[in-house]
Design an enzyme around this catalytic site. Structure first.
Site, PDB file in Angstrom:
ATOM      1  N   HIS A 147     -54.549   9.236 -20.435  1.00 50.07           N
ATOM      2  CA  HIS A 147     -53.808   8.996 -21.491  1.00 50.07           C
ATOM      3  C   HIS A 147     -54.478   8.514 -22.480  1.00 50.07           C
ATOM      4  O   HIS A 147     -55.376   7.620 -22.622  1.00 50.07           O
ATOM      5  CB  HIS A 147     -52.676   7.768 -21.146  1.00 50.07           C
ATOM      6  CG  HIS A 147     -51.599   7.519 -22.174  1.00 50.07           C
ATOM      7  ND1 HIS A 147     -50.282   8.390 -22.254  1.00 50.07           N
ATOM      8  CD2 HIS A 147     -51.627   6.625 -23.073  1.00 50.07           C
ATOM      9  CE1 HIS A 147     -49.796   7.981 -23.273  1.00 50.07           C
ATOM     10  NE2 HIS A 147     -50.521   6.835 -23.745  1.00 50.07           N
ATOM     11  N   ASP A 175     -54.738   7.571 -26.439  1.00 54.54           N
ATOM     12  CA  ASP A 175     -53.723   7.002 -27.561  1.00 54.54           C
ATOM     13  C   ASP A 175     -54.502   7.205 -28.908  1.00 54.54           C
ATOM     14  O   ASP A 175     -55.548   6.799 -29.200  1.00 54.54           O
ATOM     15  CB  ASP A 175     -53.702   5.406 -27.285  1.00 54.54           C
ATOM     16  CG  ASP A 175     -52.494   5.288 -26.178  1.00 54.54           C
ATOM     17  OD1 ASP A 175     -51.694   5.541 -26.311  1.00 54.54           O
ATOM     18  OD2 ASP A 175     -53.171   4.195 -25.230  1.00 54.54           O
ATOM     19  N   MET A 208     -54.185   6.550 -32.850  1.00 55.25           N
ATOM     20  CA  MET A 208     -53.674   5.538 -33.900  1.00 55.25           C
ATOM     21  C   MET A 208     -54.296   5.741 -35.170  1.00 55.25           C
ATOM     22  O   MET A 208     -55.452   5.965 -35.435  1.00 55.25           O
ATOM     23  CB  MET A 208     -53.690   3.960 -33.471  1.00 55.25           C
ATOM     24  CG  MET A 208     -53.219   3.813 -32.078  1.00 55.25           C
ATOM     25  SD  MET A 208     -53.329   2.105 -31.360  1.00 55.25           S
ATOM     26  CE  MET A 208     -52.554   2.072 -29.857  1.00 55.25           C
ATOM     27  N   MET A 220     -41.486   4.323 -24.840  1.00 55.60           N
ATOM     28  CA  MET A 220     -42.529   2.898 -24.810  1.00 55.60           C
ATOM     29  C   MET A 220     -41.613   1.747 -24.517  1.00 55.60           C
ATOM     30  O   MET A 220     -40.434   1.594 -24.975  1.00 55.60           O
ATOM     31  CB  MET A 220     -42.693   2.861 -26.511  1.00 55.60           C
ATOM     32  CG  MET A 220     -43.485   3.927 -27.359  1.00 55.60           C
ATOM     33  SD  MET A 220     -44.985   4.242 -26.384  1.00 55.60           S
ATOM     34  CE  MET A 220     -45.950   2.718 -26.517  1.00 55.60           C
ATOM     35  N   ASP A 267     -44.610   3.610 -21.093  1.00 53.53           N
ATOM     36  CA  ASP A 267     -45.845   3.399 -21.904  1.00 53.53           C
ATOM     37  C   ASP A 267     -45.751   1.825 -22.242  1.00 53.53           C
ATOM     38  O   ASP A 267     -44.913   1.688 -23.229  1.00 53.53           O
ATOM     39  CB  ASP A 267     -46.109   4.371 -22.735  1.00 53.53           C
ATOM     40  CG  ASP A 267     -47.590   4.094 -23.221  1.00 53.53           C
ATOM     41  OD1 ASP A 267     -48.277   3.344 -22.940  1.00 53.53           O
ATOM     42  OD2 ASP A 267     -48.112   4.849 -24.294  1.00 53.53           O
ATOM     43  N   HIS A 288     -51.172  10.951 -26.922  1.00 53.69           N
ATOM     44  CA  HIS A 288     -50.163  10.134 -27.146  1.00 53.69           C
ATOM     45  C   HIS A 288     -50.412   9.934 -28.954  1.00 53.69           C
ATOM     46  O   HIS A 288     -51.057   9.081 -29.221  1.00 53.69           O
ATOM     47  CB  HIS A 288     -49.853   8.995 -26.447  1.00 53.69           C
ATOM     48  CG  HIS A 288     -48.848   7.975 -27.359  1.00 53.69           C
ATOM     49  ND1 HIS A 288     -48.524   6.713 -26.736  1.00 53.69           N
ATOM     50  CD2 HIS A 288     -48.009   8.215 -28.074  1.00 53.69           C
ATOM     51  CE1 HIS A 288     -47.783   6.179 -27.443  1.00 53.69           C
ATOM     52  NE2 HIS A 288     -47.108   6.939 -28.261  1.00 53.69           N
ATOM     53  N   SER A 325     -54.533   4.609 -19.641  1.00 54.20           N
ATOM     54  CA  SER A 325     -54.791   4.541 -20.992  1.00 54.20           C
ATOM     55  C   SER A 325     -56.234   4.206 -21.056  1.00 54.20           C
ATOM     56  O   SER A 325     -56.605   3.081 -20.982  1.00 54.20           O
ATOM     57  CB  SER A 325     -53.844   3.605 -21.699  1.00 54.20           C
ATOM     58  OG  SER A 325     -54.318   3.641 -22.931  1.00 54.20           O
ATOM     59  N   MET A 357     -49.789   8.475 -32.222  1.00 59.44           N
ATOM     60  CA  MET A 357     -49.055   7.596 -33.219  1.00 59.44           C
ATOM     61  C   MET A 357     -49.482   7.747 -34.500  1.00 59.44           C
ATOM     62  O   MET A 357     -50.235   6.677 -35.000  1.00 59.44           O
ATOM     63  CB  MET A 357     -49.404   6.005 -32.597  1.00 59.44           C
ATOM     64  CG  MET A 357     -48.672   5.931 -31.282  1.00 59.44           C
ATOM     65  SD  MET A 357     -49.581   4.433 -30.092  1.00 59.44           S
ATOM     66  CE  MET A 357     -50.645   5.372 -29.380  1.00 59.44           C
TER      67      MET A 357
HETATM   68  C1  DX5 Z   1     -49.501   1.140 -27.003  1.00 63.84           C
HETATM   69  C2  DX5 Z   1     -50.368   2.497 -26.200  1.00 63.84           C
HETATM   70  C3  DX5 Z   1     -50.373   2.093 -24.845  1.00 63.84           C
HETATM   71  C4  DX5 Z   1     -51.298   1.009 -24.328  1.00 63.84           C
HETATM   72  C5  DX5 Z   1     -50.621   0.689 -23.119  1.00 63.84           C
HETATM   73  O1  DX5 Z   1     -49.372   1.375 -28.091  1.00 63.84           O
HETATM   74  O2  DX5 Z   1     -49.391   3.557 -26.719  1.00 63.84           O
HETATM   75  O3  DX5 Z   1     -50.716   3.601 -24.139  1.00 63.84           O
HETATM   76  O4  DX5 Z   1     -52.541   1.628 -24.421  1.00 63.84           O
HETATM   77  O5  DX5 Z   1     -51.557  -0.259 -22.717  1.00 63.84           O
HETATM   78  P1  DX5 Z   1     -50.996  -1.451 -21.601  1.00 63.84           P
HETATM   79  O6  DX5 Z   1     -50.950  -0.779 -20.286  1.00 63.84           O
HETATM   80  O7  DX5 Z   1     -52.122  -2.614 -21.410  1.00 63.84           O
HETATM   81  O8  DX5 Z   1     -49.810  -2.003 -22.215  1.00 63.84           O
HETATM   82 ZN    ZN Z   2     -49.933   5.355 -25.243  1.00 63.17          ZN
END
Ligand code: DX5
Ligand code: ZN
Length: 224
Positions: free
Chosen positions: A33, A35, A37, A137, A179, A66, A8, A68
């Site tokens: 990956h 992310d 947000m 998750m 994840d 991903h 990620s 969110m």
């Molecule tokens: C959390 C993200 C993850 C995060 C994982 O909301 O969706 O993808 O970056 O990070 P680690 O591996 O550090 O938990």
């Molecule tokens: Zn993620």
């Protein structure tokens, strides 16, 4: 079973993102990956399609987006145009889950549904036959570097059973990705529960030795 490691980039150095993407791919990453947000669906703000488009030329592996974010549909075509290969979303964030899955496919991407630790698997009842990926998750979404919640292990087992049962009749391959808090010391129990794709943010980007970290994660997986 083939296994995939998906670093990620949330934990990467954002000032050198293209370089970080190339480095982690040379170190053995199978996916990137990504992310997204929105400070609304989750209490944090990260990156959008512009950044996805910027890293696309640096990635020789699929980009696993991903989302969110809420709402979902407006931004899906933008990510497809920006070079996303897989787009996953949270069912609570979509007004119409089936329509969002269809939209992702129409845009030429693979579609994934994401389950928070407290989101019931009932959302799979009428969607699994259309999904390419189920993302579980193992932390509450929003931040990297959180601790893996072991209560998710039985949920991984249940999804593995559902995917295998569905595959018997359809023959379709559906990936099971986990994840949050995945590390070298817990990846074997996560794989034993049935996961085949592993997101790792802080476990990979926490040190300079990406190849060593990815090899350390792979060492916990059964040989393919
Ligand atoms: C959390 C993200 C993850 C995060 C994982 O909301 O969706 O993808 O970056 O990070 P680690 O591996 O550090 O938990
Ligand atoms: Zn993620």
């Amino acid at each position: 079973m083939s296994y995939r490691i998906a670093p990620s980039i949330l934990s990467a150095d954002f000032a050198r993102l293209g370089e970080e993407v190339r480095a982690v791919i040379s170190a053995g990453a199978d996916l990137i990956h990504f992310d997204v947000m929105d400070n609304h669906y989750v209490p944090n703000l990260s990156v959008g399609p512009l950044v996805c488009e910027a890293i696309r030329p640096h990635s020789s592996v699929p980009i696993d987006v991903h989302l969110m974010i809420k709402p979902v549909d407006r931004i899906v075509p933008d990510f497809a145009k920006a070079g996303a290969n897989i787009i996953s979303f949270h069912p609570e964030a979509s007004e119409h889950i089936d329509r969002t899955i269809a939209l992702i496919h129409e845009c030429g991407c693979k579609a994934g549904l994401v389950f928070n630790p407290a989101t019931p698997l009932a959302y799979l009842d009428h969607t699994l036959d259309k999904l390419d990926l189920v993302l579980l998750m193992s932390v509450n979404p929003g931040f990297g570097g959180q601790k893996f919640l072991p209560s998710v292990l039985p949920k991984i087992e249940e999804v593995r059973r559902r995917i295998d049962r569905a595959a018997q009749s359809s023959g379709r391959e559906v990936w099971l990705e986990v994840d949050g808090g995945v590390k070298a010391d817990n990846i074997s129990s996560i794989a034993a529960a049935g996961a085949d794709t592993f997101v790792a943010g802080s476990a990979v980007f926490g040190s300079g030795d990406y190849a060593g970290k990815i090899a350390g994660l792979r060492a916990g997986l059964p040989s393919e």
